[in-house]
Design an enzyme around this catalytic site. Sequence first.
Site, PDB file in Angstrom:
ATOM      1  N   ASP A 243      43.513  36.199  48.014  1.00  0.00           N
ATOM      2  CA  ASP A 243      42.442  36.536  46.908  1.00  0.00           C
ATOM      3  C   ASP A 243      42.762  35.499  45.742  1.00  0.00           C
ATOM      4  O   ASP A 243      43.787  35.483  45.400  1.00  0.00           O
ATOM      5  CB  ASP A 243      41.991  38.037  46.454  1.00  0.00           C
ATOM      6  CG  ASP A 243      41.025  38.305  45.447  1.00  0.00           C
ATOM      7  OD1 ASP A 243      39.860  37.537  45.642  1.00  0.00           O
ATOM      8  OD2 ASP A 243      41.152  38.667  44.508  1.00  0.00           O
ATOM      9  N   ASP A 245      40.821  35.571  42.050  1.00  0.00           N
ATOM     10  CA  ASP A 245      40.540  36.208  40.914  1.00  0.00           C
ATOM     11  C   ASP A 245      41.523  37.575  40.878  1.00  0.00           C
ATOM     12  O   ASP A 245      41.077  38.573  41.555  1.00  0.00           O
ATOM     13  CB  ASP A 245      39.257  36.476  40.274  1.00  0.00           C
ATOM     14  CG  ASP A 245      38.653  35.080  40.199  1.00  0.00           C
ATOM     15  OD1 ASP A 245      39.128  34.234  39.834  1.00  0.00           O
ATOM     16  OD2 ASP A 245      37.138  35.036  40.353  1.00  0.00           O
TER      17      ASP A 245
END
Length: 410
Positions: A243, A245
Amino acid sequence: MQCAILCGGLGTRLGQLTAETPKPLLAVDGTPFLETLLFELGRQGIRRVLLLAAFRNDKITAFVQTSAAVQRFSLDVSIAVEPDRAGTGGALWHAREQLDDWFYLINGDTWFDIPLLSLHGKAREDRPCEGVIALRQVDDGSRYGTVDFDAQGQVTAFAEKSSQQGVSHINGGIYLLSRTVLRFTAPQCSIEHDVLPALVAEGSLLSVPFDQNYFIDIGIPETYERAQVEIPAHKTRPAAFLDRDGVLNRDHGHVGTLDRFELMPGAAEGVAKLNAAGFYVFVVTNQAGIGRGYYSEAEHLALMDHLALQLRKAGGHFDDHRYCPYHPEAGVGHYRQAHPWRKPEPGMLLDLMEHWSVDIERSFIIGDKPSDLQAGQRAGVGGYLFDHGNLAAFIDTLLTNQHTPGQSHA
């Protein structure tokens, strides 16, 4: 970010196989071996390639025009042709006007599977150098010419043939070189015998040793035959899906512009560790900020280019990325929809698996939300919930403890 590839050898040890075909164009698993090298360069973010050709250079030119890797990664490929048999150093001398200030140099008939940007990271250390060499570890140094280096990685000597038995390091045939090394070249000369010793004498050659990385030279019949089986198998790698952020950068809420982008501690170093461990590294990120109109897809892609540059400074790279700008409720216009790529749906991971040779059982996802791990589970990979600490330390622990296929971990 240029790489020069030595493609001029005659390949006499392969007999009729190379009578009319340059060694780098010999078929391995049905495609030219050079295709594998270009694919590896492209996935690591190197976009400019200079092919140093000689024998049957017309076939090299024809190959470039149809290369799948050139098209897939939009590679900018040039060809420099030696006027005569010039040797490895002479090939550089004749191509001197086409070389960047810094460039990688690799052999067109060998694959040493290392993260090339780790050499870039070494060259950035606070120590002047004009070249960095990748070293291979071998079990018995007495069979080879070995390389000696000090604790800081500075090469101190090359031994033509060592009497030293046991684990040693030898020249892996991959270099990152400054264009200034051309002062040691001539129309006919050798990298190994003319350039490298001169750099050692000036104390300006550094090294990065690699212990277990795959290596094959297709230049003799036995290894060429072996390559037909080994190379296709080795191209299938485990993947680390990351991922963005909250994992690679701090999640300040809909981060879509450079002024709001801040790397997580240890992010670049952590990615480099995954590269070194032989993983594909893929970024999979929900980007509803695009759908909400906070920033554009072009701004997102510019930010991903910026992320790639930050990773490169630590010798790391991501191989590919997917993003989902859609949201079922908060989107604007066509962005307002439920989409199979939006985590916790697995669409982004499944699409990457379709386009890359992924060893699913040994792959995993790292995220900071349960939805990240749910997407991994639905795609058939385990996951790890990141605690927003130091990503390099987190990945160190993960690799040390050996990922358990298919399991998720909070």
